[in-house]
Design a protein around this motif. Structure first.
Motif, short mmCIF file in Angstrom:
data_model
loop_
_atom_site.label_atom_id
_atom_site.label_comp_id
_atom_site.label_asym_id
_atom_site.label_seq_id
_atom_site.Cartn_x
_atom_site.Cartn_y
_atom_site.Cartn_z
N GLU A 223 0.87 -1.18 0.00
CA GLU A 223 0.00 0.00 0.00
C GLU A 223 0.90 1.22 0.00
N VAL A 224 0.43 2.29 -0.64
CA VAL A 224 1.29 3.45 -0.88
C VAL A 224 0.63 4.71 -0.35
N ILE A 225 1.42 5.55 0.35
CA ILE A 225 0.96 6.88 0.74
C ILE A 225 1.99 7.89 0.26
N GLY A 226 1.56 9.14 0.17
CA GLY A 226 2.47 10.20 -0.26
C GLY A 226 2.04 11.54 0.28
N ARG A 227 2.97 12.47 0.36
CA ARG A 227 2.66 13.84 0.78
C ARG A 227 2.75 14.76 -0.43
N LEU A 228 1.67 15.49 -0.69
CA LEU A 228 1.64 16.40 -1.82
C LEU A 228 2.66 17.53 -1.67
N LYS A 229 3.22 17.94 -2.78
CA LYS A 229 4.11 19.09 -2.78
C LYS A 229 3.30 20.36 -2.47
N GLU A 230 3.99 21.37 -2.00
CA GLU A 230 3.35 22.64 -1.72
C GLU A 230 2.71 23.19 -2.99
N GLY A 231 1.44 23.47 -2.94
CA GLY A 231 0.72 24.01 -4.10
C GLY A 231 0.09 22.96 -4.99
N ALA A 232 0.48 21.70 -4.83
CA ALA A 232 -0.11 20.63 -5.65
C ALA A 232 -1.50 20.29 -5.13
N THR A 233 -2.42 19.97 -6.03
CA THR A 233 -3.79 19.64 -5.66
C THR A 233 -4.05 18.16 -5.90
N LEU A 234 -5.15 17.69 -5.34
CA LEU A 234 -5.55 16.30 -5.53
C LEU A 234 -5.78 16.01 -7.01
N GLU A 235 -6.40 16.94 -7.71
CA GLU A 235 -6.68 16.73 -9.13
C GLU A 235 -5.39 16.62 -9.95
N GLN A 236 -4.41 17.47 -9.62
CA GLN A 236 -3.13 17.41 -10.32
C GLN A 236 -2.42 16.08 -10.05
N ALA A 237 -2.46 15.65 -8.79
CA ALA A 237 -1.83 14.38 -8.44
C ALA A 237 -2.52 13.22 -9.15
N GLN A 238 -3.84 13.27 -9.27
CA GLN A 238 -4.57 12.20 -9.95
C GLN A 238 -4.18 12.14 -11.43
N ALA A 239 -4.13 13.30 -12.07
CA ALA A 239 -3.74 13.33 -13.48
C ALA A 239 -2.30 12.83 -13.66
#
Length: 814
Positions: A223-239
C-alpha cells in the motif's frame, strides 16, 4: 444582569414546585441529548477530527485500479512503486508498506506480534517524531539490513519501558533485529483499530529471497501513501499518477495494460466503509432528540394553560409580552441545561458502550469527550431549550387579559390555539417516528435475510488457528510440508477430533488471495496473459471434508498430488459455470499465475469441482475460486481447521502442547471457532441494526406517550362537551369513536407525511441493505400498521375514560 438573575430564581422556583413534571422533562431531554452527544463523539473522532499527523490533509493514498466496469482498487507492486516514486511530479515523497505477523522469541514464551514493513521515508511523510531513538536510515531499507522501531505499547509490555532499549536486539521469525527507536503513545500506522501494529521494520526482507518482491511486477502486495508538494492539488496528483500508469501499461503490457491509478486523501480512505452508517445513525439520533423536544413542548403547552391567570396578572401589573416570553424561555433553558448536564453523563457511559459494540471502528482509541464535543452539547442544549420553549412562550404570552381574569381559571378560549399547536407537533412527531421505524424495519429485514444466507460450509463444532514457520528455520519447501503433515497427524489423534486440514485462507476470516489465469485452447487477449480472475487458496488433502464443502464432481486432493507430480487444481461451481458453461470442466487445463516452481508457470488440470461458499462476507457475491494442493504450492503460514465431535474449545490446550512438542518456538494464534468468524462477519450490520432499532424504539415510545398525553388532555378539556353529548343520547360507543377518531386523524396525517419522508430518505441507506430495497412495500406497510395499531391503543385509554364521564357532574361543574 439583575433581571436575568431574577428570571432564573423565579424559573427555578416554578420548576421545583412541580417536581414530577420537571423530572419527566429532564429525563426526556437527557436521553435525547445524551444519545446525540455519544454518537457525535464517535462522528467527531472518526470523521471530523484531522489525523494526528503533520498537515494530514496533504497525505494521500495511491491505489492501483483495474480499468474495467468494476474499477476495483487494490495494492501496488514493488516495481510499480519504484517507478511511481521516481517519475511523479506531484508528491514530495512516496512511501510503501505492508503488514504481516511475526513470532518474537528469546524473551520468555514465544509471542505472535503484528509488524509493518515500511520504506524508510514513511515516518517523514507522516511528520511525527519518535519518543526514543530515531527513524530508519536509507541504508537500512536495503537487503541484509535488520532494524526495528517499537510501538509504545510493545515497549511497555515486552520491555518494561526500558529507556535504554535502543540498540538492543530482538528476535523476530528467527532473525535478529536492532531496535533503533520507540514511537510515542497513541501513534498507530496503518491507522486501524484491529489488528494493532506492534513494531515497524524496513522492507529489506521483501527485497530478499529467490524471487524478491522487487522483481514481481504482478504481485500487488504494497500500500502506498504520499505527501503532496506545496501548491499541488488532488486533481493534479490524480492526473499525474494516471499518466504514469498509462506509460507503465505501454512498457509492461503483460502486467500493467489494464491498470490505472487512484489518488485519495488518507482520512477519506480510512473512514470510507464506516462513513455512511455513522451519518445515518447520527441522523437517526437527531430525530430522537427532535421527538423528545416535541414531547417537552407539548408538556409545556399543557402547563401553560394552567398559568394563564398568572400571566394575565403579570401583564396587568405592567409586564410586556417580550418580558413574559423571556421569563418562559428562561425556564425552558434551565430545563435544557439540567437535561444537558445529565445527558453528558449518559453520553460518557454510552460512548464506552458504543466503542465496545462497534466492530472494527477506525480511530476508536481517539473517541473521547473533548472541547468540541462539550461545545456541541452546550449548543444542542441551548437549541433544544429554545426549540421546545418558543411555542409555549408565544402561545401563553397571547393571553387575553380581560377574558382570562373574568373566567377566573376556567378553560380559556386560548385553549383552541393551544390544541392546534399541540396537534401540529404530534403530527410532526408521528412523521419523524415513522421515518425512523421504516429505516429500522428495513435494517431488521436486511439483517434477518443476511443471517439466513448459507455460507457454503459447516460452522458447527469447528475450530481454527494460524501458525507460521520462519523461513530461517524452515527454508526448504519439504521442511514445511513435513512439519504441517506431522502436526495435522498429531492433532487428528487427539480424542474428540474428527477431521483436520489446513489452508492459506479460511472463509470469512478476512484473508484473501486473487489470481489471474488463462484457459488452454482459448485465444489470448492482447496484453493480458492471464485475462480471467479468481480467488485462490492453497489447501491440504481433506480440506473440503473438514469444512463441510460438498465435492460436486471429480476428486479431492490426495497423496498423488506431490510437488513434482501432475499439476492439478480444483475449482468451484461458479468458475465452472462462468468459464465452462455446458461443458464438463474435468480434464480441462487452466494456467493460473501462482505456484511457480522450477518448471515455471504451469498449465494445471482441473480434477474436481466443489460447492460455492461465501468467502469475503455473507452479503458479497460468490466469486470464482481456484484451489491448489498444498504440496504443489507450500506456504509458510497456514490456518488449521479442526472439526470436533463436541465443543472444539476444549481441544485448544492439547493442540498447543502438540505444537510445542514439535517446535517449542512456534506459538499458535488467532484461535477462533467458525461460529466466531460467522458472528464477526455480520458484526457491522448487527451493530447498525441494533442501534437504529433502539433509536426507533425510543422514538416510538416517546411518540405514543405524546399522543396519549394530547388525547388525554383533550378529553379533560372536552368533558363538558362530552357530558352534553351523553345527556342528549350519545352512547359510550359514540364517545369512544369520537375520541379515537380525533387521535386517528392526527396519526394518519403524520403517517402520510412520514411515508413521503421515508420514501425519500431511505434511499440514502440502500448501500447498507441486503436482499431488500430501500422502498420495500412490505416494510412500509408493516411499519405503518404497527404505528397505527399502537396509536389506537394510546387513544383507547383516555377514550374509555371519556365514556365514564357523568353528564350531570360535567354540566353542574360548568
Amino acid at each position: 444582569m439583575e433581571t436575568l438573575l431574577q428570571d432564573l430564581r423565579y424559573g427555578f422556583r416554578m420548576l421545583i414546585q412541580k417536581p414530577a413534571f420537571t423530572f419527566i422533562i429532564v429525563i426526556a431531554l437527557a436521553i435525547g441529548i445524551g444519545a446525540t452527544t455519544a454518537i457525535f463523539s464517535v462522528v467527531n473522532a472518526v470523521l471530523l477530527r484531522p489525523l494526528s499527523f503533520n498537515a494530514p490533509d496533504k497525505i494521500m493514498m495511491v491505489w492501483n485500479t483495474e480499468e474495467t466496469e468494476k474499477a476495483d482498487q487494490f495494492g501496488v507492486s514493488y516495481p510499480d512503486f519504484i517507478d511511481w516514486r521516481e517519475r511523479n511530479q506531484s508528491f514530495e515523497q512516496l512511501a510503501a508498506y505492508s503488514t504481516r505477523d511475526f513470532t518474537m522469541t528469546g524473551a520468555g514464551e514465544p509471542v505472535r506480534l503484528r509488524g509493518a514493513m515500511v520504506t524508510d521515508d514513511l515516518f517523514p511523510i507522516l511528520g511525527v517524531a519518535p519518543r526514543l531513538g530515531r527513524f530508519f536510515l536509507s541504508e537500512e531499507d536495503k537487503p541484509g539490513a535488520r532494524a526495528a522501531i517499537l510501538s509504545h505499547r510493545m515497549w511497555q509490555q515486552h520491555f518494561a519501558s526500558d529507556p535504554q532499549v535502543c540498540d538492543k536486539a530482538i528476535t523476530l521469525n528467527g532473525q535478529s533485529y536492532t531496535v533503533v527507536g520507540v514511537m510515542p503513545a497513541g501513534f498507530q500506522f496503518p491507522v486501524q483499530n484491529d489488528p494493532v501494529i506492534d513494531f515497524w521494520m524496513t522492507t529489506a526482507i521483501l527485497q530478499e529471497g529467490a524471487v524478491p518482491l522487487t522483481v514481481q511486477r504482478g504481485n500487488h502486495a504494497l500500500e502506498v501513501i504520499g505527501r503532496l508538494k506545496e501548491g499541488a492539488t488532488l486533481e493534479q496528483a490524480q492526473a499525474d499518477m494516471s499518466a504514469i500508469a498509462g506509460t507503465l501499461g505501454s512498457q509492461y503490457p503483460d502486467t500493467n495494460s489494464q491498470l490505472g491509478a487512484r489518488v485519495a486523501p488518507l482520512q477519506t480512505e480510512l473512514v470510507r466503509d464506516v462513513r455512511p452508517a455513522l451519518l445515518i445513525l447520527f441522523g437517526a439520533v437527531g430525530c430522537v432528540l427532535l421527538i423528545a423536544c416535541v414531547n417537552v413542548a407539548n408538556l409545556l403547552l399543557v402547563r401553560a394553560t394552567t398559568r394563564q391567570k398568572e400571566i394575565a396578572i403579570r401583564t396587568a401589573l405592567g409586564a410586556t409580552r417580550l418580558r413574559v416570553i423571556r421569563q418562559l424561555l428562561t425556564e425552558s433553558l434551565v430545563l435544557s441545561f439540567v437535561g444537558g448536564v445529565l445527558g453528558l453523563l449518559l453520553a460518557m457511559w454510552g460512548m464506552d458502550l458504543l466503542i465496545a459494540l462497534a466492530p472494527g471502528l477506525p480511530r476508536a482509541g481517539e473517541i473521547t469527550i473533548d472541547a468540541k464535543v462539550l461545545g456541541f452539547t452546550a449548543l444542542i442544549a441551548l437549541a433544544t431549550g429554545i426549540f421546545f420553549g418558543i411555542a409555549p412562550a408565544l402561545q401563553v404570552s397571547r393571553t387575553e387579559l380581560t377574558q382570562t381574569l373574568k373566567e377566573g381559571g376556567r378553560t380559556s378560549g386560548a385553549g383552541a390555539h393551544h390544541n392546534s399547536v399541540r396537534s401540529m407537533l404530534i403530527v410532526f412527531e408521528i412523521a419523524i417516528a415513522l421515518m425512523l421505524l421504516v429505516g429500522a424495519g428495513l435494517f431488521i429485514n436486511s439483517f434477518l435475510r443476511l443471517q439466513r444466507v448459507n455460507p457454503g460450509f459447516d460452522t458447527n463444532n469447528a475450530l481454527s488457528f494460524r501458525i507460521g514457520l520462519p523461513d530461517v528455520r524452515y527454508p526448504e519447501a519439504q521442511q514445511k510440508i513435513a512439519f504441517y503433515k506431522q502436526l495435522a497427524s498429531r492433532i487428528e489423534s487427539l480424542p474428540g477430533v474428527k477431521n483436520v486440514a489446513y489452508t492459506t485462507a479460511l472463509p470469512l476470516s478476512g484473508q484473501r488471495g486473487s489470481v489471474g489465469f488463462s484457459i488452454e485452447g482459448e485465444p489470448s487477449i492482447a496484453g493480458r496473459p492471464f485475462p480471467y480472475d479468481a480467488d485462490y487458496r492453497t489447501v491440504s488433502p481433506g480440506y473440503f471434508n473438514a469444512m463441510g464443502i460438498p465435492l460436486v464432481n471429480g476428486r479431492d486432493f490426495d497423496e498423488r498430488d506431490e510437488m513434482m507430480g501432475n499439476p492439478v487444481v480444483i475449482i468451484n461451481e461458479m468458475l465452472a459455470k462462468r468459464y465452462f458453461a455446458n461443458q464438463n470442466p474435468l480434464g480441462k487445463r487452466i494456467n493460473p499465475s501462482f505456484g511457480i516452481d522450477n518448471r515455471g508457470i504451469l498449465m494445471r488440470e482441473i480434477v474436481g469441482v466443489v460447492g460455492n461458499l461465501k468467502h469475503s462476507s455473507l452479503s458479497a457475491e460468490t466469486q470464482p475460486e481456484v484451489y491448489i494442493a498444498y504440496k504443489q504450492n507450500p506456504r509458510p503460514t497456514m490456518m488449521f481447521v479442526i472439526r470436533a465431535s463436541n465443543d472444539p474449545n476444549s481441544l485448544v490446550t492439547a493442540i498447543r502442547e502438540e505444537t510445542r512438542s514439535l517446535d517449542s518456538l512456534l506459538p499458535i494464534y488467532n484461535v477462533k471457532t467458525f461460529d466466531q468468524y460467522l458472528s464477526a462477519s455480520v458484526a457491522q450490520p448487527r451493530f447498525n441494526t441494533l442501534l437504529l432499532g433502539v433509536f426507533a424504539g425510543v422514538a416510538l415510545i416517546l411518540t405514543i406517550v405524546g399522543l396519549y398525553g394530547v388525547t388525554s388532555y383533550s378529553v379533560t378539556q372536552r368533558s363538558h362537551e362530552i357530558g352534553v353529548r351523553m345527556a342528549l343520547g350519545a352512547t359510550s360507543r359514540d364517545v369512544l369513536a369520537l375520541v379515537i377518531k380525533q387521535g386517528m386523524r392526527l396519526t394518519l396525517t403524520g403517517v402520510a407525511l412520514g411515508l413521503v419522508g421515508a420514501f425519500a430518505l431511505t434511499r440514502v441507506a440502500e448501500s447498507l441493505l441486503f436482499g431488500v430495497t430501500a422502498t420495500d412495500p412490505f416494510t412500509f406497510i408493516a411499519v405503518s400498521a404497527l404505528l397505527i395499531g399502537v396509536s389506537i391503543a394510546a387513544c383507547a385509554v383516555p377514550a374509555r375514560r371519556a365514556t365514564k364521564v357523568d353528564p350531570m357532574i360535567a354540566l353542574r361543574y360548568e
